[in-house]
Scaffold this active site. Structure first.
Site, PDB file in Angstrom:
ATOM      1  N   ALA A  21       0.823  -1.208   0.000  1.00  0.00           N
ATOM      2  CA  ALA A  21       0.000   0.000   0.000  1.00  0.00           C
ATOM      3  C   ALA A  21       0.859   1.260   0.000  1.00  0.00           C
ATOM      4  O   ALA A  21       0.617   2.199  -0.766  1.00  0.00           O
ATOM      5  CB  ALA A  21      -0.934  -0.001   1.214  1.00  0.00           C
ATOM      6  N   GLU A  44      10.567   2.504   6.219  1.00  0.00           N
ATOM      7  CA  GLU A  44      10.336   1.063   6.299  1.00  0.00           C
ATOM      8  C   GLU A  44      11.306   0.471   7.322  1.00  0.00           C
ATOM      9  O   GLU A  44      12.517   0.634   7.209  1.00  0.00           O
ATOM     10  CB  GLU A  44      10.538   0.394   4.935  1.00  0.00           C
ATOM     11  CG  GLU A  44      10.584  -1.122   4.952  1.00  0.00           C
ATOM     12  CD  GLU A  44       9.373  -1.755   5.622  1.00  0.00           C
ATOM     13  OE1 GLU A  44       9.574  -2.649   6.467  1.00  0.00           O
ATOM     14  OE2 GLU A  44       8.230  -1.351   5.307  1.00  0.00           O
ATOM     15  N   CYS A  54       2.352 -12.875   0.313  1.00  0.00           N
ATOM     16  CA  CYS A  54       1.558 -14.041  -0.089  1.00  0.00           C
ATOM     17  C   CYS A  54       2.423 -15.134  -0.703  1.00  0.00           C
ATOM     18  O   CYS A  54       2.029 -16.301  -0.727  1.00  0.00           O
ATOM     19  CB  CYS A  54       0.485 -13.623  -1.091  1.00  0.00           C
ATOM     20  SG  CYS A  54      -0.655 -12.368  -0.473  1.00  0.00           S
ATOM     21  N   ARG A  81      13.252   6.700  -8.763  1.00  0.00           N
ATOM     22  CA  ARG A  81      12.018   7.355  -9.195  1.00  0.00           C
ATOM     23  C   ARG A  81      11.689   8.574  -8.339  1.00  0.00           C
ATOM     24  O   ARG A  81      10.566   9.067  -8.348  1.00  0.00           O
ATOM     25  CB  ARG A  81      10.864   6.349  -9.174  1.00  0.00           C
ATOM     26  CG  ARG A  81      10.980   5.297 -10.263  1.00  0.00           C
ATOM     27  CD  ARG A  81      10.023   4.128 -10.026  1.00  0.00           C
ATOM     28  NE  ARG A  81       9.963   3.248 -11.183  1.00  0.00           N
ATOM     29  CZ  ARG A  81      10.877   2.323 -11.486  1.00  0.00           C
ATOM     30  NH1 ARG A  81      11.938   2.168 -10.701  1.00  0.00           N
ATOM     31  NH2 ARG A  81      10.746   1.556 -12.543  1.00  0.00           N
ATOM     32  N   VAL A  91       9.235   4.220  12.396  1.00  0.00           N
ATOM     33  CA  VAL A  91       8.499   5.355  12.943  1.00  0.00           C
ATOM     34  C   VAL A  91       7.990   4.965  14.325  1.00  0.00           C
ATOM     35  O   VAL A  91       7.325   3.931  14.485  1.00  0.00           O
ATOM     36  CB  VAL A  91       7.346   5.767  12.013  1.00  0.00           C
ATOM     37  CG1 VAL A  91       6.450   6.809  12.685  1.00  0.00           C
ATOM     38  CG2 VAL A  91       7.896   6.316  10.701  1.00  0.00           C
ATOM     39  N   ASP A 296      -3.173  -3.552   4.973  1.00  0.00           N
ATOM     40  CA  ASP A 296      -3.606  -4.439   6.050  1.00  0.00           C
ATOM     41  C   ASP A 296      -3.885  -3.726   7.364  1.00  0.00           C
ATOM     42  O   ASP A 296      -4.428  -4.333   8.285  1.00  0.00           O
ATOM     43  CB  ASP A 296      -2.543  -5.515   6.295  1.00  0.00           C
ATOM     44  CG  ASP A 296      -2.360  -6.452   5.107  1.00  0.00           C
ATOM     45  OD1 ASP A 296      -3.149  -6.339   4.142  1.00  0.00           O
ATOM     46  OD2 ASP A 296      -1.442  -7.292   5.135  1.00  0.00           O
ATOM     47  N   TYR A 439     -17.438 -21.323 -23.382  1.00  0.00           N
ATOM     48  CA  TYR A 439     -17.595 -22.777 -23.333  1.00  0.00           C
ATOM     49  C   TYR A 439     -16.838 -23.446 -24.467  1.00  0.00           C
ATOM     50  O   TYR A 439     -16.892 -23.018 -25.626  1.00  0.00           O
ATOM     51  CB  TYR A 439     -19.070 -23.191 -23.433  1.00  0.00           C
ATOM     52  CG  TYR A 439     -19.211 -24.650 -23.830  1.00  0.00           C
ATOM     53  CD1 TYR A 439     -18.863 -25.650 -22.925  1.00  0.00           C
ATOM     54  CD2 TYR A 439     -19.620 -25.014 -25.113  1.00  0.00           C
ATOM     55  CE1 TYR A 439     -18.941 -26.987 -23.296  1.00  0.00           C
ATOM     56  CE2 TYR A 439     -19.702 -26.341 -25.491  1.00  0.00           C
ATOM     57  CZ  TYR A 439     -19.360 -27.335 -24.583  1.00  0.00           C
ATOM     58  OH  TYR A 439     -19.420 -28.647 -24.946  1.00  0.00           O
ATOM     59  N   TRP A 447     -22.962 -26.462 -19.155  1.00  0.00           N
ATOM     60  CA  TRP A 447     -23.360 -25.604 -18.038  1.00  0.00           C
ATOM     61  C   TRP A 447     -22.192 -25.540 -17.067  1.00  0.00           C
ATOM     62  O   TRP A 447     -21.812 -26.544 -16.467  1.00  0.00           O
ATOM     63  CB  TRP A 447     -24.606 -26.160 -17.332  1.00  0.00           C
ATOM     64  CG  TRP A 447     -25.876 -25.859 -18.053  1.00  0.00           C
ATOM     65  CD1 TRP A 447     -26.494 -26.618 -19.007  1.00  0.00           C
ATOM     66  CD2 TRP A 447     -26.678 -24.692 -17.890  1.00  0.00           C
ATOM     67  NE1 TRP A 447     -27.633 -26.004 -19.447  1.00  0.00           N
ATOM     68  CE2 TRP A 447     -27.779 -24.822 -18.779  1.00  0.00           C
ATOM     69  CE3 TRP A 447     -26.594 -23.554 -17.090  1.00  0.00           C
ATOM     70  CZ2 TRP A 447     -28.769 -23.856 -18.888  1.00  0.00           C
ATOM     71  CZ3 TRP A 447     -27.592 -22.590 -17.190  1.00  0.00           C
ATOM     72  CH2 TRP A 447     -28.665 -22.747 -18.085  1.00  0.00           C
ATOM     73  N   ARG A 455     -28.632 -22.317 -10.946  1.00  0.00           N
ATOM     74  CA  ARG A 455     -29.933 -22.902 -11.325  1.00  0.00           C
ATOM     75  C   ARG A 455     -30.580 -23.602 -10.136  1.00  0.00           C
ATOM     76  O   ARG A 455     -31.794 -23.455  -9.902  1.00  0.00           O
ATOM     77  CB  ARG A 455     -29.743 -23.894 -12.467  1.00  0.00           C
ATOM     78  CG  ARG A 455     -29.363 -23.251 -13.804  1.00  0.00           C
ATOM     79  CD  ARG A 455     -29.140 -24.299 -14.871  1.00  0.00           C
ATOM     80  NE  ARG A 455     -30.377 -24.993 -15.231  1.00  0.00           N
ATOM     81  CZ  ARG A 455     -30.438 -26.011 -16.104  1.00  0.00           C
ATOM     82  NH1 ARG A 455     -29.326 -26.435 -16.682  1.00  0.00           N
ATOM     83  NH2 ARG A 455     -31.593 -26.567 -16.386  1.00  0.00           N
TER      84      ARG A 455
END
Length: 465
Positions: A21, A44, A54, A81, A91, A296, A439, A447, A455
């Site tokens: 994030a 960081e 993950c 960048r 922090v 998170d 399909y 289906w 259904r």
């Protein structure tokens, strides 16, 4: 202690947390404003930035060969960048009233205050580490960061015994159990719930249980760990419940995570029922004009139940960062919420869910019908057609789709995305039956299994009207 100040010619954005994030927010803000308009400083405390938590179980298990494959962008790349990313810097205090943060260099111990015009809190989540006797003993591991993963791999490399106990059977617990099996360990999973994967209903979790036992994993369900036992050398030797002891040369905690919001709480920022920061749809912290939060450490709106939840997933974190970066960079973006989609696997068994479980629907005060069907991933006559089971929940009077769970072999897991889109669009199960899905015999029966379940759900809802 020094104070660094914002120059009068440009704004300063300070970001606490250098993973998904936080660095997505930094990158997006930098795309919108150059260094001459916006200074970006990110802190960081770990050794790595922009990594895939993950992917850690797959690195531990050997499916991913190298740690650096899990790093999307290095600190050097961020700095190139125009982002001042300060690694190994924690922090320690947020002074929201004064518009500044206090940080400590973990290598030198030096502290300083850094002022900001805009603040992004992206502190992530921390593994739940229950206050059990022995939980901090050598050989007991949580798995949340690349540092955690490296420490575990180092332990596995030097441990002579081959017995492992995983505490918890959520996503991390299940994935780590498989990783340890691949490493040649004898694995026991101790799980407080009736079945593994409490994100599923127990009847679907039973299928995961059977698959894990098929891998040679010993499943101990309905069991609460009471303490971690250690040997004369102080290292872990067993995990104890009220009824038994399970020998262990290494223990992995897979109990889940909680939002890492101690700094935010100390600063008086608003937290929700799960301890995560509360934001508006622009990811701005409620009541604070120049403070944003994502990933998170934040709670999100569940679009199905209308309640707020805490879901620790990199997909959400990256989207939050994009939204935050657009807003702090002078644009406009929103994050409306989630439907709770997740997918995982145990060996070749794919596990997926989206929307509400039965207990979620009851908690939300909804009346509903459930149906379960068995089908195959391909046309039954086509080679290697694999079985799958689909469970669907629909609201009783309206027929609105409430949730879907899928457990099966190849081709099962990503079918949950059909249901995720339907939930987001607030479709009824009757509307779902007319979806024009792709399909051909190698890909699906005539289906699709999700539509077969829809259904059947239509029939169940009609019978109860």
């Amino acid at each position: 202690m020094s104070m660094s100040r914002t120059s009068s010619s440009r704004e300063r954005l300070v970001i606490v947390g250098g993973d998904a994030a936080g660095m997505s927010a930094a990158s997006q803000a930098r795309r919108m404003k150059g260094p001459e308009e916006l200074e970006i400083v990110a802190f960081e405390r770990g050794h790595f930035s922009s990594f895939s938590a993950c992917g850690i179980p797959y690195w531990v298990g050997g499916d991913v060969a190298e740690r650096d494959q899990l790093i999307a962008r290095s600190p050097e790349e961020h700095r190139e960048r125009g982002i001042d990313l300060r690694m190994r810097t924690e922090v320690t205090e947020l002074d929201v009233a004064g518009g500044r943060v206090r940080s400590r260099d973990l290598e030198s111990g030096a502290e300083e205050w850094t002022s900001y015009d805009k603040l992004v809190i992206a502190t992530g989540a921390r593994p739940i580490r229950p206050p059990l006797p022995g939980v901090d003993a050598p050989g007991v591991h949580g798995v949340q960061t690349l540092d955690d993963g490296q420490t575990l791999i180092d332990t596995l490399a030097r441990t002579q015994g081959r017995r492992a106990v995983v505490v918890g059977a959520g996503y991390i617990g299940v994935e780590m159990a498989e990783a340890l099996i691949k490493r040649g360990y004898e694995v026991t999973v101790v799980n407080r719930s009736r079945e593994p994967m409490a994100t599923l209903d127990p009847d679907m979790g039973r299928l995961v249980h059977e698959a894990m036992e098929g891998l040679g994993i010993t499943m101990v369900n309905d069991a609460e760990v009471t303490k971690i036992l250690t040997g004369e050398d102080g290292r872990v030797r067993a995990v104890a419940t009220e009824d038994a002891e399970y020998p262990a040369d290494v223990v992995v905690l897979g109990i889940g995570v909680r939002p890492e919001t101690a700094l935010a709480k100390a600063a008086g920022l608003p937290l929700g029922d799960y301890g995560g920061l509360l934001t508006d749809q622009a990811m701005r912290v409620r009541g604070y004009e120049n403070v944003w939060a994502g990933g998170d450490c934040a709670e999100v709106l569940d679009l199905v139940s209308g309640r707020r939840r805490h879901i620790a997933l990199g997909t959400h974190a990256n989207k939050h960062g994009q939204v935050i970066g657009a807003n702090v960079g002078g644009g406009y973006a929103t994050f409306p919420g989630v439907v709770g989609t997740a997918v995982s696997k145990v060996c070749d068994l794919e596990i997926a869910r989206t929307g509400l479980r039965e207990k979620d629907a009851r908690r939300a005060g909804l009346q509903f019908e459930t149906v379960t069907i068995e089908s195959t991933s391909r046309a039954g006559y086509y080679p290697d057609a694999a079985p799958m089971k689909v469970k669907m929940l629909a609201e009783r009077r309206t027929g609105r789709l409430l949730g879907v769970q899928i457990v099966g072999r190849e081709g099962a897991g990503k079918r949950v995305d059909i249901a995720a889109v339907a939930l987001t669009a607030r479709m009824t199960v009757e509307q779902m039956t007319t979806l024009d899905l792709g399909y051909a015999p190698p890909f699906s029966p005539v289906w699709d299994p999700v539509l077969v379940a829809a259904r059947k759900a239509v029939t169940a809802v009609r019978l109860r009207r």
